[in-house]
Scaffold this active site. Structure first.
Site, PDB file in Angstrom:
ATOM      1  CE  LYS A 185      15.926  74.606  11.599  1.00 15.65           C
ATOM      2  NZ  LYS A 185      15.470  73.133  12.006  1.00 15.65           N
ATOM      3  CD  GLU A 241      26.271  72.911  22.309  1.00 16.69           C
ATOM      4  OE1 GLU A 241      25.563  72.296  23.060  1.00 16.69           O
ATOM      5  OE2 GLU A 241      27.234  72.336  21.313  1.00 16.69           O
ATOM      6  CD  GLU A 260      12.319  79.737  25.944  1.00 16.74           C
ATOM      7  OE1 GLU A 260      13.200  79.283  26.773  1.00 16.74           O
ATOM      8  OE2 GLU A 260      11.172  79.184  25.519  1.00 16.74           O
ATOM      9  CD  GLU A 396      18.275  72.674  29.338  1.00 15.50           C
ATOM     10  OE1 GLU A 396      18.811  73.147  28.381  1.00 15.50           O
ATOM     11  OE2 GLU A 396      16.910  73.261  29.475  1.00 15.50           O
TER      12      GLU A 396
HETATM   13  P1  ADP Z   1      18.566  70.270  20.838  1.00 14.18           P
HETATM   14  O1  ADP Z   1      19.868  70.148  21.127  1.00 14.18           O
HETATM   15  O2  ADP Z   1      17.732  70.104  22.031  1.00 14.18           O
HETATM   16  O3  ADP Z   1      18.158  69.383  19.830  1.00 14.18           O
HETATM   17  P2  ADP Z   1      18.697  72.724  19.269  1.00 14.18           P
HETATM   18  O4  ADP Z   1      19.131  73.833  19.973  1.00 14.18           O
HETATM   19  O5  ADP Z   1      19.851  71.710  18.956  1.00 14.18           O
HETATM   20  O6  ADP Z   1      18.027  71.777  20.459  1.00 14.18           O
HETATM   21  O7  ADP Z   1      17.701  72.904  18.308  1.00 14.18           O
HETATM   22  C1  ADP Z   1      16.729  73.972  18.292  1.00 14.18           C
HETATM   23  C2  ADP Z   1      16.505  74.232  16.972  1.00 14.18           C
HETATM   24  O8  ADP Z   1      17.554  74.786  16.405  1.00 14.18           O
HETATM   25  C3  ADP Z   1      16.179  73.156  15.915  1.00 14.18           C
HETATM   26  O9  ADP Z   1      15.271  73.465  14.919  1.00 14.18           O
HETATM   27  C4  ADP Z   1      17.477  72.752  15.266  1.00 14.18           C
HETATM   28  O10 ADP Z   1      17.223  72.355  13.843  1.00 14.18           O
HETATM   29  C5  ADP Z   1      17.959  74.057  15.169  1.00 14.18           C
HETATM   30  N1  ADP Z   1      19.449  74.496  15.048  1.00 14.18           N
HETATM   31  C6  ADP Z   1      20.485  73.434  15.622  1.00 14.18           C
HETATM   32  N2  ADP Z   1      21.594  73.977  15.143  1.00 14.18           N
HETATM   33  C7  ADP Z   1      21.673  74.938  14.504  1.00 14.18           C
HETATM   34  C8  ADP Z   1      22.452  76.039  13.943  1.00 14.18           C
HETATM   35  N3  ADP Z   1      23.631  75.887  13.867  1.00 14.18           N
HETATM   36  N4  ADP Z   1      21.990  77.177  13.157  1.00 14.18           N
HETATM   37  C9  ADP Z   1      20.710  77.367  13.379  1.00 14.18           C
HETATM   38  N5  ADP Z   1      19.716  76.593  13.803  1.00 14.18           N
HETATM   39  C10 ADP Z   1      20.115  75.250  14.429  1.00 14.18           C
END
Ligand code: ADP
Length: 502
Positions: A185, A241, A260, A396
């Site tokens: 994804k 988070e 990571e 961060e």
């Molecule tokens: P940022 O906050 O820097 O955008 P994220 O950690 O939210 O980074 O996003 C990294 C990846 O995790 C993206 O592919 C995002 O769609 C996915 N993501 C965000 N929230 C969730 C969730 N609750 N469960 C699974 N994947 C998630």
């Protein structure tokens, strides 16, 4: 000399989901748009995967795993991966232009860092396919004991937007080499190059369903993948988070997890450092990729004796950086990936001021012309007079924003450098080799750079200590994330077992 590149077409591109070797719309029929962050214009319209599509992709990956893929020889698997690396290389110009259009990173970075490292990772792990081996164990008695190193099965992989294609490569390459199948994804902000990769995977001739790509949002497609009972492993790169949410979801099925996550790396300059080199390194550590790097040197520790000289030089260099059109080869910094990220950075400028830090350089968006006025640009920014307890030193920010902290004493420095929930990376600038190696041992981080920063190679492991995650990507350690060990016992004596046979 600078030159400006463009993507093949200015009309929005369209992408479908890639499941079971076929391109298809989402079950819901929904799509989402991904903008070009330098202008806000729509770059592509992409099918939006949801739980129903993730279910289909996981089922396809399972069929591929039980079917053709597990019967293919390791050599043929490696050859497919090698072919893919060559196809990526042959399409590198277009992939680099698309990466820059979707993410905003300077074209020089997409062209000379991201795409070459994608090629390198697939090449490196292609070679590993034939080198994954078990062991024979010298157990006592008339027994033969050996191990088989087997793939895990179906792997879910959720990747971020900061190095879209490279993060896909870090995850796909070791997983494929080890014989797994995958549901990938991409991040909703940057799905384009992952979809282009799908086309090249098809062209290389991978069996249907070995790699499935389901673009969509984190809370829907991402969450459906992480909590899916049909996957054997989930790999994630992103914020700490969300990493915690994923670990929680995965725990329901005891799905194996590698993470990571974020960082707040100390980049330390001692009084005996080559200041010119250290300034260069500090620029690279925080302004590369607009500061949207989990291992960025966002806490700059300067020895009191060199602080003034360093900051004069650093401030002058930062203010000379070219921020603007990322397609121009003279540009050092493009836009942040999204308006959300831009607003996050702006809010930290307010937080820094409120905490008593000084905005030494930047602190606001640059004045740009034409279409770029709508882009998500921000100036290289330096906060000075920061203490390690401040929020800008602990949280961060994920932007071109560095917090400067001064120090006098080495012991106190190490204590401060380690006083963070993160532990991904660290840098040190000194000519004293004993100090450099002492520091490398004392710092709690997965990667240490001495008189350099942001160095990567497919052969060298990368990953975090503490809340920066667990597991190591790249290098031979990455194979541990995608294989499991089976111990096989054989009786060589032919005699009945113990007293039961009597
Ligand atoms: P940022 O906050 O820097 O955008 P994220 O950690 O939210 O980074 O996003 C990294 C990846 O995790 C993206 O592919 C995002 O769609 C996915 N993501 C965000 N929230 C969730 C969730 N609750 N469960 C699974 N994947 C998630």
């Amino acid at each position: 000399m600078s030159s400006t590149q463009t993507v093949a077409s200015d009309t929005p591109r369209r992408y479908q989901l890639f499941i079971d070797g076929k391109w298809m719309d989402a079950e819901s029929g929904k799509t989402f748009e991904t903008p070009n962050p330098s202008t806000g214009a729509t770059l592509a319209e992409v099918a939006e995967a949801d739980k129903a599509d993730v279910d289909k992709a996981v089922a396809a990956a399972r069929r591929a795993f039980e079917g053709k893929w597990s019967k293919m020889s390791a050599r043929d698997r490696g050859r497919l991966m090698y072919k893919l690396s060559q196809l990526i290389d042959a399409n590198s110009q277009e992939l680099a232009a698309l990466e820059t259009s979707d993410n905003g990173k300077p074209i020089r970075e997409s062209q000379y860092v991201d795409i070459p490292q994608v090629v390198e990772n697939f090449e490196y792990f292609a070679g590993f396919a034939t080198k994954i081996e078990g062991e024979t164990i010298p157990v006592p008695g008339q027994m033969f004991n050996y191990t088989l190193r087997e793939p895990l099965g179906v792997c879910g992989q959720i990747i971020p937007w900061n190095f879209p294609l490279l993060m896909a490569a870090w995850k796909l390459a070791p997983a494929l080499a080890a014989g797994n199948t995958i549901v990938l994804k991409p991040a909703e902000q940057t799905p384009v190059t992952a979809m282009e990769l799908g086309k090249l995977i098809q062209e290389a001739g991978f069996p249907d369903g070995v790699v499935n790509i389901v673009p969509g949002y984190g809370e829907t497609a991402g969450a459906a993948l992480a909590s899916h009972p049909g996957i054997d492993k989930i790999a994630f790169t992103g914020s700490t988070e969300v990493g915690k949410l994923i670990a929680r979801e995965a725990a329901q099925n005891l799905t194996k997890v590698s993470l990571e996550l974020g960082g707040k790396a100390p980049n330390i300059v001692f009084a005996d450092a080559d200041i010119e080199q250290a300034v260069n390194g500090a620029m690279m550590s925080i302004f590369f990729n607009q500061g949207q790097v989990c291992c960025a040197g966002s806490r700059l520790f300067l020895h009191e004796e060199v602080k003034d000289e360093f900051l004069d030089n650093f401030k002058e260099r930062a203010s000379r950086m070219q921020v603007g059109n990322p397609m121009d080869t003279a540009t050092h910094m493009g836009p942040q990936v999204s308006e959300e990220q831009l607003n996050r950075i702006k809010s930290y400028v307010e937080i820094a001021r409120g905490e008593g830090a000084t905005v030494l350089a930047g602190g606001e968006p640059p004045q740009l012309e034409g279409d770029f006025r709508a882009g998500y640009f921000f100036q290289p920014t330096i906060f000075s007079e920061v203490t390690n307890q401040m929020r800008v030193a602990q949280e961060e920010i994920f932007g071109p924003v560095v917090s400067v902290i001064t120090f006098k004493d080495e012991e106190d420095l190490i204590q401060q450098a380690n006083a963070t929930i993160y532990g991904l990376s660290a840098g040190i600038w000194t000519r004293d080799i004993t100090r450099a190696h002492r520091f490398a041992r004392e710092i709690k981080a997965g990667v240490v750079w001495i008189n350099t920063f942001n160095m990567f190679n497919a052969a060298s492991p990368f990953g975090g200590y503490k809340q920066s995650g667990y597991g190591r990507e790249m290098g031979k350690h990455a194979l541990d994330l995608y294989t499991q060990v089976k111990s096989v016992w054989v009786d060589l004596s032919g005699k009945p077992m113990g007293w039961f046979g009597k």
